[in-house]
Structures are given as C-alpha cells and as structure tokens.
Motif scaffolding. Structure first.
Motif, PDB file in Angstrom:
ATOM      1  N   LEU A   1       0.816  -1.213   0.000  1.00 65.18           N
ATOM      2  CA  LEU A   1       0.000   0.000   0.000  1.00 65.18           C
ATOM      3  C   LEU A   1       0.850   1.262   0.000  1.00 65.18           C
ATOM      4  O   LEU A   1       0.464   2.286  -0.578  1.00 65.18           O
ATOM      5  N   ASN A   2       2.035   1.226   0.623  1.00 65.71           N
ATOM      6  CA  ASN A   2       2.863   2.435   0.748  1.00 65.71           C
ATOM      7  C   ASN A   2       3.729   2.717  -0.473  1.00 65.71           C
ATOM      8  O   ASN A   2       4.460   3.714  -0.500  1.00 65.71           O
TER       9      ASN A   2
ATOM     10  N   MET B   1      -3.818  10.740   0.222  1.00 67.06           N
ATOM     11  CA  MET B   1      -3.799  10.592   1.674  1.00 67.06           C
ATOM     12  C   MET B   1      -2.449  10.034   2.134  1.00 67.06           C
ATOM     13  O   MET B   1      -1.888  10.458   3.151  1.00 67.06           O
ATOM     14  N   ARG B   2      -1.909   9.065   1.385  1.00 67.51           N
ATOM     15  CA  ARG B   2      -0.605   8.481   1.734  1.00 67.51           C
ATOM     16  C   ARG B   2       0.497   9.527   1.722  1.00 67.51           C
ATOM     17  O   ARG B   2       1.366   9.561   2.599  1.00 67.51           O
TER      18      ARG B   2
ATOM     19  N   GLY C   1       2.957   8.118   4.388  1.00 65.09           N
ATOM     20  CA  GLY C   1       2.821   6.671   4.444  1.00 65.09           C
ATOM     21  C   GLY C   1       1.781   6.228   5.453  1.00 65.09           C
ATOM     22  O   GLY C   1       1.474   6.942   6.415  1.00 65.09           O
ATOM     23  N   PHE C   2       1.203   5.057   5.225  1.00 66.07           N
ATOM     24  CA  PHE C   2       0.212   4.488   6.137  1.00 66.07           C
ATOM     25  C   PHE C   2       0.912   3.629   7.188  1.00 66.07           C
ATOM     26  O   PHE C   2       1.864   2.901   6.887  1.00 66.07           O
ATOM     27  N   GLN C   3       0.413   3.719   8.405  1.00 63.57           N
ATOM     28  CA  GLN C   3       0.929   2.885   9.491  1.00 63.57           C
ATOM     29  C   GLN C   3       0.071   1.645   9.704  1.00 63.57           C
ATOM     30  O   GLN C   3       0.520   0.672  10.296  1.00 63.57           O
ATOM     31  N   SER C   4      -1.176   1.699   9.223  1.00 58.45           N
ATOM     32  CA  SER C   4      -2.103   0.582   9.389  1.00 58.45           C
ATOM     33  C   SER C   4      -3.079   0.573   8.221  1.00 58.45           C
ATOM     34  O   SER C   4      -3.441   1.638   7.697  1.00 58.45           O
TER      35      SER C   4
ATOM     36  N   SER D   1      -0.706  -5.262   1.402  1.00 56.56           N
ATOM     37  CA  SER D   1       0.267  -5.450   2.496  1.00 56.56           C
ATOM     38  C   SER D   1       0.765  -4.072   2.908  1.00 56.56           C
ATOM     39  O   SER D   1       0.478  -3.070   2.241  1.00 56.56           O
ATOM     40  N   LEU D   2       1.531  -4.030   3.966  1.00 57.06           N
ATOM     41  CA  LEU D   2       2.006  -2.741   4.480  1.00 57.06           C
ATOM     42  C   LEU D   2       3.486  -2.832   4.773  1.00 57.06           C
ATOM     43  O   LEU D   2       3.923  -3.513   5.700  1.00 57.06           O
ATOM     44  N   GLU D   3       4.279  -2.156   3.941  1.00 62.95           N
ATOM     45  CA  GLU D   3       5.717  -2.118   4.130  1.00 62.95           C
ATOM     46  C   GLU D   3       6.182  -0.678   3.968  1.00 62.95           C
ATOM     47  O   GLU D   3       5.662   0.072   3.147  1.00 62.95           O
ATOM     48  N   ASN D   4       7.132  -0.273   4.741  1.00 64.06           N
ATOM     49  CA  ASN D   4       7.663   1.092   4.656  1.00 64.06           C
ATOM     50  C   ASN D   4       8.885   1.128   3.759  1.00 64.06           C
ATOM     51  O   ASN D   4       9.550   0.140   3.528  1.00 64.06           O
TER      52      ASN D   4
END
Length: 293
Positions: free
Chosen positions: A233-234, A258-259, A264-267, A290-293
């Motif tokens: 997602l990020n 929004m990102r 970036g999104f945290q959740s 998925s969520l990865e930074n």
C-alpha cells in the motif's frame, strides 16, 4: 370656409356611387338575417363510432397494464420496507414480518405469512402466487435430509467443508440457501482462478444476508485459499491499486493523496479515513494489500 365646404360637395356620379354602396350593404344584411342557406349535412354512423371508441379504450387499458410494475417470484422472508410498500402492505404488516424475522424464524407458507402479517385475503391472493420458497420448504423429503445433515450449531474447523470445493447441492443444505443462492455462490467463486481467498468474500455475493452468511460459515470455510500476490500500500501506483476489488481510479487517487499527506500508512485501517472509501468492504480489500515502509 370655402375650403371646408369643398370636402362635403359631391358630384352626381359620386352621389350615385354612395347610394349603390349603401344599398348593397342593406341587401347583404337583410339576406344574412332572412335567407336560410342550406347547410352541408354530415353523415354519422353511430355503430362505427362505438366500435372505434371501444378499440381506443382497449388500447388505453393495454397501455395502462404495461405501465404497471411487474412482479417476479420472490421469497417473502426477505421483504423489505420498500418491497412491502410496493406490494401494498401497511407499515404495521411490514413491522410484524420484520419482528418475526429478527427472532431468526422463517415463514414457510402463504398461510403462515398471513398469520404473521395479518394481511387481508385479497392482498394475499394477489401476491401469494409469486411466493417462492427454497426447495427444502416445498419438498418435505429434502427438508428432512437437510435437517439431519446441517443443524444451526457451528462446526469445528476440522468438521467444516472447504468452501472452495463445496457443491451446489451441499450449499443448499444450509438453512436459507436455495437453488438460486447456491448457484450464485459457486458461479461467483469460479470467476476467480483458485476460488475464494477468505470467507469474507461471501459478502460480495448478491442476495446473501449476514444471517445466511453466518449459517454458511458455520459449516463451510476456505481451507484452500487462492494465492494472491499482495500489493504494498505504501508504494502502490494508481494502476496497481485499481486491480483490487472495490477500488476504482478516483478512489486510488484519493488513497495516494492521503498516503502522501500522512507520509505513508501505518495501518491498513487508516484507509477508512480516505474520502469516499467503502468502509464496509475494507476486510475484502485487505486481502489484496500489504504494508511495508
């Protein structure tokens, strides 16, 4: 004075002309009053007129009938406020039905429908021919088989059947799932190579109420989920996000905006704050992200 007098001085020829003009006017007026000119008679056939009138009336009735909303077979257990009003039910009659259904009880006949709702005989006679109950209601033998097979108690994971391998016949054994819904579930599942990813995707099957979905998952669950390569997602682009169910180009653009603002999104739950995000579809959308930074 001589000039003024000249305007009222007529020659003999002029006086004769004026006299003839006045005489003609008098003759025309007298003729209009005293002479009865023959009027053109119009023939009128009353029988032909009546025939045409009846044809027009019949065509009008056909047109009115065509404009009337058509009824199709339906399960009376799923009548909503709007549907009930369209059928001619009063608010009190609709409320009685809804209260009965909230107790997790089912109407299995036209007679029982009248007993619960208190609708008039005339209204029942008009709408009951369109009632369509599941096969397990109309076929007592099939009902006995179903009752022996699937109760209301939830099974353990080991006891449950794989939703990705379930047949139409097996699904029909669930209370509330008839021929139409079971066929719709299998067709929706087969649109994806590999079937369902998770049970929550049943929410995307048209016509399945939360109560029916709960009954299905009491006896079925996805044991062989379809493998999906999740999107980060990020770092996802608009083109990637639109491949996810329930995300279109406008929503994908809002997510990326929004990102950027949030660095970036945290959740994944933060997607709820995105403008026009379908919150009720979040759990399905999560299956693809998925969520990865």
């Amino acid at each position: 004075m001589n000039k003024l007098k000249s305007h009222f001085t007529f020659t003999k020829q002029q006086r004769n002309g004026i006299f003839l003009l006045v005489l003609l006017i008098v003759i025309v007026q007298v003729s209009y009053v005293f002479i009865d000119l023959p009027s053109e008679t119009v023939s009128f056939n009353e029988d032909v007129y009546d025939t045409y009138t009846k044809e027009i009336d019949s065509l009008r009735q056909v047109e009115i009938a065509m404009r009337q909303p058509k009824l199709f077979p339906f399960n009376p257990n799923y009548i909503t406020d709007y549907k009930g009003a369209a059928l001619g039910m009063s608010n009190e009659e609709i409320d009685r039905l809804l209260v009965f259904r909230k107790q997790d009880q089912w109407i299995n006949s036209a007679k029982q429908f009248q007993e619960i709702t208190k609708v008039s005989d005339s209204l029942l006679g008009a709408i009951s021919p369109y009632f369509k109950f599941p096969d397990w209601v109309t076929n007592p033998r099939a009902r006995n088989i179903i009752n022996e097979s699937y109760g209301n108690k939830s099974k353990t994971y080991a006891q449950k059947l794989d939703l990705n391998l379930a047949t139409v016949q097996q699904l029909q054994k669930v209370n509330g799932v008839g021929e139409v819904l079971s066929d719709r579930i299998v067709k929706f599942r087969n649109k994806f190579v590999g079937g369902f990813i998770a049970d929550v995707q049943l929410e995307d099957v048209y016509g399945l109420s939360p109560e029916v979905i709960e009954r299905i998952t009491n006896h079925f669950t996805v044991k062989t989920p379809r493998k999906v390569e999740k999107i980060n997602l990020n770092s996802a682009t608009v083109t990637q996000l639109v491949t996810v169910q329930h995300i279109d180009y406008d929503l994908a653009s809002e997510i990326i905006e929004m990102r950027t603002l949030r660095d970036g999104f945290q959740s994944l739950d933060e997607l709820k704050k995105v403008k026009d995000f379908p919150v009720n579809k979040l759990e399905i959308i999560k299956l693809y992200l998925s969520l990865e930074n």
